[in-house]
Motif scaffolding. Structure first.
Motif, PDB file in Angstrom:
ATOM      1  N   ILE A 115       0.990  -1.284   0.199  1.00  0.00           N
ATOM      2  CA  ILE A 115      -0.118   0.343  -0.033  1.00  0.00           C
ATOM      3  C   ILE A 115       1.174   1.171  -0.025  1.00  0.00           C
ATOM      4  CG2 ILE A 115      -0.469   0.663   2.391  1.00  0.00           C
ATOM      5  CD1 ILE A 115      -3.102   0.442  -0.152  1.00  0.00           C
ATOM      6  N   VAL A 116       0.858   2.236  -0.796  1.00  0.00           N
ATOM      7  CA  VAL A 116       1.285   3.752  -0.685  1.00  0.00           C
ATOM      8  C   VAL A 116       0.007   5.097  -0.096  1.00  0.00           C
ATOM      9  CG1 VAL A 116       2.404   5.591  -2.716  1.00  0.00           C
ATOM     10  CG2 VAL A 116       2.461   2.650  -3.324  1.00  0.00           C
ATOM     11  N   PHE A 117      -1.063   4.730  -0.531  1.00  0.00           N
ATOM     12  CA  PHE A 117      -1.748   5.365  -0.402  1.00  0.00           C
ATOM     13  C   PHE A 117      -3.270   5.097   0.198  1.00  0.00           C
ATOM     14  CE2 PHE A 117       0.045   8.532  -2.842  1.00  0.00           C
ATOM     15  CZ  PHE A 117       0.520   9.330  -2.169  1.00  0.00           C
ATOM     16  N   LEU A 118      -3.760   5.355   1.478  1.00  0.00           N
ATOM     17  CA  LEU A 118      -4.799   4.254   2.460  1.00  0.00           C
ATOM     18  C   LEU A 118      -5.382   5.074   3.362  1.00  0.00           C
ATOM     19  CD1 LEU A 118      -5.968   1.831   3.352  1.00  0.00           C
ATOM     20  CD2 LEU A 118      -4.115   1.929   5.514  1.00  0.00           C
ATOM     21  N   GLU A 119      -6.513   5.601   2.255  1.00  0.00           N
ATOM     22  CA  GLU A 119      -7.499   6.473   2.662  1.00  0.00           C
ATOM     23  C   GLU A 119      -9.124   6.752   3.167  1.00  0.00           C
ATOM     24  OE1 GLU A 119      -7.908   9.921  -0.195  1.00  0.00           O
ATOM     25  OE2 GLU A 119      -6.005   9.271  -0.611  1.00  0.00           O
ATOM     26  N   LEU A 120      -9.481   6.653   4.947  1.00  0.00           N
ATOM     27  CA  LEU A 120     -10.678   5.836   5.768  1.00  0.00           C
ATOM     28  C   LEU A 120     -11.019   7.303   5.487  1.00  0.00           C
ATOM     29  CD1 LEU A 120      -9.048   3.564   7.126  1.00  0.00           C
ATOM     30  CD2 LEU A 120      -9.451   2.956   5.322  1.00  0.00           C
ATOM     31  N   TYR A 121     -10.662   8.752   5.435  1.00  0.00           N
ATOM     32  CA  TYR A 121     -11.255   9.653   6.285  1.00  0.00           C
ATOM     33  C   TYR A 121     -12.916  10.026   6.103  1.00  0.00           C
ATOM     34  CZ  TYR A 121     -10.629  12.892   2.208  1.00  0.00           C
ATOM     35  OH  TYR A 121     -10.626  12.924   0.723  1.00  0.00           O
ATOM     36  N   GLY A 122     -13.685  10.386   6.705  1.00  0.00           N
ATOM     37  CA  GLY A 122     -14.697  10.938   7.488  1.00  0.00           C
ATOM     38  C   GLY A 122     -15.944   9.576   7.056  1.00  0.00           C
ATOM     39  N   ASN A 123     -15.573   8.738   7.711  1.00  0.00           N
ATOM     40  CA  ASN A 123     -16.155   7.377   8.247  1.00  0.00           C
ATOM     41  C   ASN A 123     -16.848   7.412  10.098  1.00  0.00           C
ATOM     42  OD1 ASN A 123     -16.520   5.634   5.669  1.00  0.00           O
ATOM     43  ND2 ASN A 123     -14.284   6.214   5.564  1.00  0.00           N
ATOM     44  N   SER A 124     -17.064   6.612   9.954  1.00  0.00           N
ATOM     45  CA  SER A 124     -17.186   6.533  11.860  1.00  0.00           C
ATOM     46  C   SER A 124     -16.128   5.878  12.934  1.00  0.00           C
ATOM     47  CB  SER A 124     -18.972   5.946  12.291  1.00  0.00           C
ATOM     48  OG  SER A 124     -19.493   6.775  11.650  1.00  0.00           O
ATOM     49  N   GLY A 168       2.192  -1.664  17.022  1.00  0.00           N
ATOM     50  CA  GLY A 168       2.900  -3.204  16.832  1.00  0.00           C
ATOM     51  C   GLY A 168       3.531  -3.077  15.588  1.00  0.00           C
ATOM     52  N   ASP A 169       4.348  -4.541  15.038  1.00  0.00           N
ATOM     53  CA  ASP A 169       4.783  -4.668  14.411  1.00  0.00           C
ATOM     54  C   ASP A 169       3.849  -4.815  13.140  1.00  0.00           C
ATOM     55  OD1 ASP A 169       7.347  -4.828  15.230  1.00  0.00           O
ATOM     56  OD2 ASP A 169       7.182  -6.799  15.711  1.00  0.00           O
ATOM     57  N   ILE A 170       2.687  -4.177  12.687  1.00  0.00           N
ATOM     58  CA  ILE A 170       1.905  -4.485  12.087  1.00  0.00           C
ATOM     59  C   ILE A 170       2.451  -3.083  10.866  1.00  0.00           C
ATOM     60  CG2 ILE A 170       0.117  -5.830  12.621  1.00  0.00           C
ATOM     61  CD1 ILE A 170      -1.787  -3.309  12.413  1.00  0.00           C
ATOM     62  N   TRP A 171       2.580  -2.324  11.820  1.00  0.00           N
ATOM     63  CA  TRP A 171       2.589  -0.676  10.468  1.00  0.00           C
ATOM     64  C   TRP A 171       4.248  -1.252   9.729  1.00  0.00           C
ATOM     65  CZ3 TRP A 171      -0.755   2.326   9.930  1.00  0.00           C
ATOM     66  CH2 TRP A 171      -1.891   2.370  10.419  1.00  0.00           C
ATOM     67  N   ASN A 172       5.218  -1.919  10.833  1.00  0.00           N
ATOM     68  CA  ASN A 172       6.772  -2.256  10.026  1.00  0.00           C
ATOM     69  C   ASN A 172       6.345  -2.816   8.449  1.00  0.00           C
ATOM     70  OD1 ASN A 172       7.827  -1.289  12.120  1.00  0.00           O
ATOM     71  ND2 ASN A 172       8.156  -3.111  12.653  1.00  0.00           N
ATOM     72  N   ASN A 173       5.387  -3.932   8.142  1.00  0.00           N
ATOM     73  CA  ASN A 173       5.136  -4.617   6.756  1.00  0.00           C
ATOM     74  C   ASN A 173       4.880  -3.273   5.823  1.00  0.00           C
ATOM     75  OD1 ASN A 173       5.301  -6.747   8.495  1.00  0.00           O
ATOM     76  ND2 ASN A 173       3.376  -6.849   8.816  1.00  0.00           N
ATOM     77  N   LEU A 174       4.441  -1.947   6.140  1.00  0.00           N
ATOM     78  CA  LEU A 174       4.336  -1.258   5.379  1.00  0.00           C
ATOM     79  C   LEU A 174       5.190  -0.140   4.998  1.00  0.00           C
ATOM     80  CD1 LEU A 174       0.986  -0.288   6.718  1.00  0.00           C
ATOM     81  CD2 LEU A 174       1.491  -2.409   5.905  1.00  0.00           C
ATOM     82  N   THR A 175       6.281  -0.808   4.243  1.00  0.00           N
ATOM     83  CA  THR A 175       7.991  -0.689   3.923  1.00  0.00           C
ATOM     84  C   THR A 175       7.298   0.774   2.573  1.00  0.00           C
ATOM     85  OG1 THR A 175       7.935  -1.604   2.822  1.00  0.00           O
ATOM     86  CG2 THR A 175       8.644  -2.627   4.472  1.00  0.00           C
ATOM     87  N   HIS A 176       5.686   0.303   1.885  1.00  0.00           N
ATOM     88  CA  HIS A 176       5.953   1.322   0.467  1.00  0.00           C
ATOM     89  C   HIS A 176       4.991   2.686   0.997  1.00  0.00           C
ATOM     90  CE1 HIS A 176       7.625  -1.107  -2.128  1.00  0.00           C
ATOM     91  NE2 HIS A 176       7.077  -2.635  -1.207  1.00  0.00           N
ATOM     92  N   LEU A 177       3.915   2.488   1.941  1.00  0.00           N
ATOM     93  CA  LEU A 177       3.176   3.414   2.819  1.00  0.00           C
ATOM     94  C   LEU A 177       3.506   4.789   2.636  1.00  0.00           C
ATOM     95  CD1 LEU A 177       0.714   3.516   3.595  1.00  0.00           C
ATOM     96  CD2 LEU A 177       0.861   3.985   6.093  1.00  0.00           C
ATOM     97  N   GLU A 178       2.746   6.034   1.624  1.00  0.00           N
ATOM     98  CA  GLU A 178       3.478   6.386   1.014  1.00  0.00           C
ATOM     99  C   GLU A 178       2.186   7.783   1.471  1.00  0.00           C
ATOM    100  OE1 GLU A 178       4.870   7.481  -2.605  1.00  0.00           O
ATOM    101  OE2 GLU A 178       5.271   6.060  -3.231  1.00  0.00           O
ATOM    102  N   GLY A 179       0.896   7.391   2.019  1.00  0.00           N
ATOM    103  CA  GLY A 179      -0.181   8.630   2.472  1.00  0.00           C
ATOM    104  C   GLY A 179      -0.348   7.726   3.172  1.00  0.00           C
ATOM    105  N   PHE A 180      -1.295   8.241   4.392  1.00  0.00           N
ATOM    106  CA  PHE A 180      -2.349   7.647   5.211  1.00  0.00           C
ATOM    107  C   PHE A 180      -3.338   8.672   6.510  1.00  0.00           C
ATOM    108  CE2 PHE A 180      -3.494   6.174   9.593  1.00  0.00           C
ATOM    109  CZ  PHE A 180      -4.700   5.048   9.598  1.00  0.00           C
TER     110      PHE A 180
END
Length: 997
Positions: free
Chosen positions: A262-271, A279-291
């Motif tokens: 994943i490079v861009f992950l957009e979840l805004y405007g929900n509930s 934890g380490d789950i974020w360490n797997n997202l080595t390509h993440l550019e936008g959250f």
């Protein structure tokens, strides 16, 4: 004879040369002719004398075969239907017709374009269902039909594309649920379905089977329920957008840990609620550019594992309930260019190295509880454009490094504990257009280097300890729109150079120690709307040229040492607020201001005379004798007037009796009445009272009378103008009358004005309505009576009018489009309840599912007409919604839809540009109580949604009603700050019928 033969050969050769265009060129010319004439200009170089079309603009041919392979006709203002002849080009593989004005359903012949690999028809006006035969195109790889008016559900045949790589159907009118059969498109790498009115449903879990997906956009699709953890199986996914839905629950750990690409992950405007995974789950997202998970209900702290990602460029977590500090690991995000965390409960100090190791461009931490120093290295990379730290507890000095940051465009540090002097270089940054330093403890003077800030639009310095004079260099800021520096210790004279600020709309330097006279030439500030110089030591006379300012409506010169008379030129102004109290003024109060509306405007001026001033001027004995001398003259005038009055009444009574007798003989035979409600009065009584003394309004269609009947009831009677000729005027009057009767005669709703009865007999056409004692919204809102409309009343008016329009759109069969929604056609009863009126141009729309209905001419009023209606003459409910959005902007701003002060803009464009340049405070009517600011900004957001230039992006009127009702229920943020991400939470599913009579 040989000569004749040679001449024949020459003629034939010229004929062959003239008509040598090959077959593919002829097909293209045929397509050009199938489009409307407006397309001739951009395609004028398509010359039929050429051998091939390969050198024509927008045409690409194969280099060996000269076959047309690509046609790019984007953004050429082409109109008309899709030209079927294009599908006769056998080698055409790429066709782009996006961003034009093409209409009608797509033809079935489109399935003959068998060589197409790329088809882009986005941003047009196509209607009808999606063509099922498109899936028969064997080579199609990329299909873009976004931003049209396609309706109905996605056809099952769309699961049969053999090789499709990308599919974009966003921003249409597609309904039903998101079909699970799309998961059969296993070759898809990109799928966009955003902003369609799908029925509320969960995210199809089978989407996890589309393992080749790299780009998935499902924003604004009415999605509900939690995020399925199975989406984490999309290991190739690079961009995921799930914004503006009603998803809820926490973000699943397994969902994040699976998105390894994943490079861009957009979840805004929900509930979404609960804490962010840790934890380490974020360490797997080595390509993440936008959250982006903004606008949710997330709690807990920001995970340090997220902020240290090397490629993280954009992190948006604003409008949540996060607490704790900003992790120190944020300095390890070497690619960070955007950090928006406003509207949370974050605290602590900022990492001292923030911005030192990354190309930071935007930093918005407003409305939190951060404290300590502003990091010195925010602009170390020279890229910082926006720094917004509003309403925190930052202390210390503004870093000198910001003065060297030539990229800065906006600095907003209002409401902190900053102290010391402002870096000298910061005042003069060349690209800086917004400098907001209010509500701190800053000191020193305004630097003369401010002359370098030639792009400055808004300079706001109030509630600090600035001293010294306002530099003459302030006059070099030719783009300055507002200068606010109240509650400081500024001294000296107001520099004469301010009269050069031609764009200045707001000048507030109250509560300082300024002295001297108001500068001559201030009348040159033609855009000045707000002038507040109160509580200083200004002396001299009030300049009469203030009365020439065309848009000035707020004038406060109180608490000074001003003397002399009040200039009568001020009577030319249309003021919402005038305060000249506590000065040394003398003479008579101008007649325009000598009334209750201005009873507090002149207090504390012992030398003033007027009926509002309790201590009248103590004039000399000579003046008193003069008064006695003229008393007998006034008495004589009253006696003569009394005699004239008695004679006039007697003559009128005799004339009235003769007319009454004549009407009794004639009326029963000539008038034909038709009633729509049970009446408590006689229709014939109305005609007797239609005289000029009872006229309360006059418009394009006729005069309006207020008639008080014998039973004490008041009604409003519209008498249509008589025809000037037997054709045009007569038909227009008949059309208005019939439309009004046809529409209002069958409508029963509390927010739509009642039509009691009507009369139609030859040239006599009367419409009798319930009387609305407070007139129209425009009459009050754009006059000196605006003060009667406080925010609670305006808010109620908006809801009432929206419920009336919602009834027309959703609960009338067929639906009714008003076509002339404006503040003049919203009438107010004695309690300021609002009712929609004037249905003379209303239309029923009988086939809304098939798109908008075409009209023969534009109806409506300038400033309210939706953009697409003006150039297509096609009308549907979205046209009314745009007009209603303009009314909301009127209610919020107090401004008219058209005004010379806007230049070439209208109110919609003025609001948008002012919000961007100066913030919401410059849009909101200054007469509104600040305690309602949160609600006002929410309603302003709804107005902006309604006036979206794309009809598809405007909410339905049912949604507007629900959003308006929710305004007072939504908890206000700490400031009520306007967020561009305000979401539509209303559901079209709700059975909301309004209150019918």
């Amino acid at each position: 004879m040989p000569h004749l033969f040679l001449l024949l050969l020459l003629f034939l050769s010229q004929t062959l040369t003239t008509h040598s265009l090959n077959q593919q060129g002829l097909f293209l010319l045929q397509a050009k002719n199938q489009l409307l004439p407006s397309s001739s200009l951009p395609l004028q170089d398509w010359n039929p004398r050429d051998a091939t079309p390969c050198n024509w603009a927008h045409v690409t041919c194969h280099p060996n075969t000269s076959q047309v392979t690509s046609l790019s006709l984007s953004s050429l203002s082409l109109s008309g239907p899709f030209p079927p002849s294009l599908c006769r080009l056998p080698s055409l593989s790429s066709l782009s017709l996006d961003n034009n004005l093409l209409i009608s359903p797509l033809p079935s012949t489109l399935s003959l374009c068998t060589s197409l690999t790329h088809l882009n028809l986005s941003q047009n006006l196509f209607t009808g269902p999606l063509p099922s035969l498109l899936s028969s195109l064997p080579s199609l790889l990329h299909l873009d039909l976004s931003f049209n008016n396609f309706s109905s559900s996605i056809p099952p045949s769309f699961s049969l594309f053999p090789n499709l790589r990308s599919l974009d159907l966003s921003a249409n009118l597609l309904n039903g649920t998101i079909p699970s059969f799309l998961t059969n498109l296993t070759t898809l790498t990109s799928l966009h379905l955003s902003y369609n009115p799908f029925l509320p449903s969960p995210i199809p879990p089978h989407f996890a089977n589309m393992t080749n997906l790299q780009d998935l956009s499902l924003s604004g699709c009415s999605l509900i329920g939690p995020i399925p953890p199975s989406l984490g199986k999309l290991s190739n996914l690079r961009n995921l957008e799930l914004t503006y839905n009603n998803l809820h629950g926490p973000i699943p750990d397994s969902f994040i840990s699976g998105l390894t690409s994943i490079v861009f992950l957009e979840l805004y405007g929900n509930s979404l609620s609960g804490p962010l995974p840790r934890g380490d789950i974020w360490n797997n997202l080595t390509h993440l550019e936008g959250f982006d998970a903004s606008g949710n209900n997330l709690t807990g702290t920001i995970p340090s594992e997220l902020t240290r990602l090397k490629k993280l460029g954009s992190l948006n977590l604003f409008d949540n309930n996060l607490h704790g500090s900003l992790p120190e690991s944020i300095v390890e995000a070497e690619s960070l260019y955007e950090l928006k965390l406003f509207n949370n409960s974050l605290n602590g100090t900022l990492p001292s190295q923030l911005g030192s190791n990354s190309p930071l461009q935007t930093l918005d931490l407003s409305y939190n509880n951060f404290s300590g120093d502003i990091p010195a290295g925010l602009c170390s990379q020279g890229a910082l454009e926006d720094i917004m730290l509003i309403s925190n507890s930052f202390s210390g000095r503004i870093p000198d490094g910001l003065g060297d940051c030539r990229s800065l465009m906006r600095v907003r540090v209002r409401n902190n504990n900053l102290s010391g002097t402002v870096p000298d270089a910061l005042w003069g940054l060349p690209h800086l257009y917004l400098l907001e330093l209010d509500e701190n403890s800053l000191s020193g003077s305004i630097s003369t280097s401010i002359s370098g800030a030639t792009n400055m639009s808004s300079l706001s310095l109030s509630f600090n300890m600035f001293s010294g004079s306002v530099p003459d260099e302030i006059g070099d800021l030719g783009n300055l729109v507002q200068f606010v520096a109240s509650h400081n210790s500024l001294s000296g004279q107001i520099p004469t150079s301010v009269v050069k600020l031609s764009q200045l709309g707001k000048l507030v330097i109250s509560d300082n120690e300024l002295w001297g006279e108001i500068p001559l030439g201030i009348g040159a500030l033609e855009k000045l709307n707000d002038l507040d110089l109160s509580n200083n030591k200004l002396n001299g006379n009030i300049p009469g040229e203030l009365g020439t300012l065309p848009v000035l409506n707020y004038l406060d010169l109180s608490g000074n040492l001003l003397s002399g008379r009040i200039p009568t030129e001020l009577e030319n102004l249309k003021l919402n607020m005038l305060n000249l109290s506590n000065n040394q003024l003398s003479g008579d109060i101008p007649k325009e201001f000598d009334n209750e509306n201005y009873k507090n405007s002149f207090l504390g001026n012992p030398g003033l005379c007027g009926s509002l001033i309790s201590e009248l001027c103590q004039n000399s004995g000579e003046n008193k004798k003069s008064k006695i001398k003229y008393d007998w003259v006034f008495r004589l005038i009253f006696v003569i007037a009394g005699i004239v009055f008695v004679v006039g009444v007697t003559w009128f009574w005799l004339k009235f009796r003769s007319i009454k007798k004549m009407k009794k003989r004639v009326m029963p035979n000539m008038l034909k009445w038709r009633s729509f409600h049970k009446l408590g009065f006689s229709e014939c009584e109305i005609v007797k009272l239609l005289n000029e003394d009872n006229v309360i309004g006059s418009g394009a269609s006729g005069k309006v009378y207020k008639v008080v009947l014998s039973n004490g009831e008041a009604v409003a009677v519209k008498k249509l103008w008589g025809p000037k000729n037997k054709n045009n005027a007569a038909s227009e009057k008949d059309g208005f009358f019939e439309a009004e009767v046809e529409t209002l005669g069958k409508i029963r709703h509390k927010n739509i004005v009642r039509l009691w009865c009507c009369c139609n007999s030859g040239d006599s056409k009367l419409l009798v309505y319930e009387y609305m004692p407070n007139g129209s919204l425009a009459d009050l809102l754009h006059s000196s009576k605006r003060s009667l409309l406080d925010w609670p009343i305006r808010y109620r008016i908006a809801i009432d009018a929206a419920e009336g329009l919602s009834y027309l759109h959703h609960y009338c069969v067929p639906p009714i489009v008003h076509r002339d929604v404006k503040s003049h056609n919203i009438l107010l009863d004695e309690e300021f309840g609002a009712k929609v009126a004037d249905f003379g141009v209303a239309k029923t729309v009988r086939r809304v599912s098939q798109g908008a209905e075409s009209m023969s001419a534009v109806a409506g009023s300038y400033g309210y007409i939706a953009p697409e209606y003006a150039y297509t003459l096609r009308v549907n409910e979205k046209s009314d919604i745009y007009s209603f959005g303009v009314v909301i902007l009127e209610l919020v701003s107090g401004r008219a839809p058209l005004d010379p002060a806007y230049g070439e803009k209208d109110l919609v464009k003025w609001v948008s540009s002012t919000l961007e340049q100066s913030g919401e405070d410059q849009v909101i009517d200054p007469t509104m109580d600040v305690k309602y600011k949160g609600e006002i900004i929410k309603v302003l957001s709804i107005g902006l949604l309604c006036t979206n230039p794309l009809p598809i992006n405007r909410p339905s009127m049912r949604k507007v009603v629900k959003m308006l009702h929710e305004v007072s229920e939504i908890p206000r943020t700490k400031s009520g700050k306007l967020s561009p991400y305000y979401q539509e939470e209303a559901s079209d599913n709700e059975n909301q019928h309004g209150n019918m009579v």
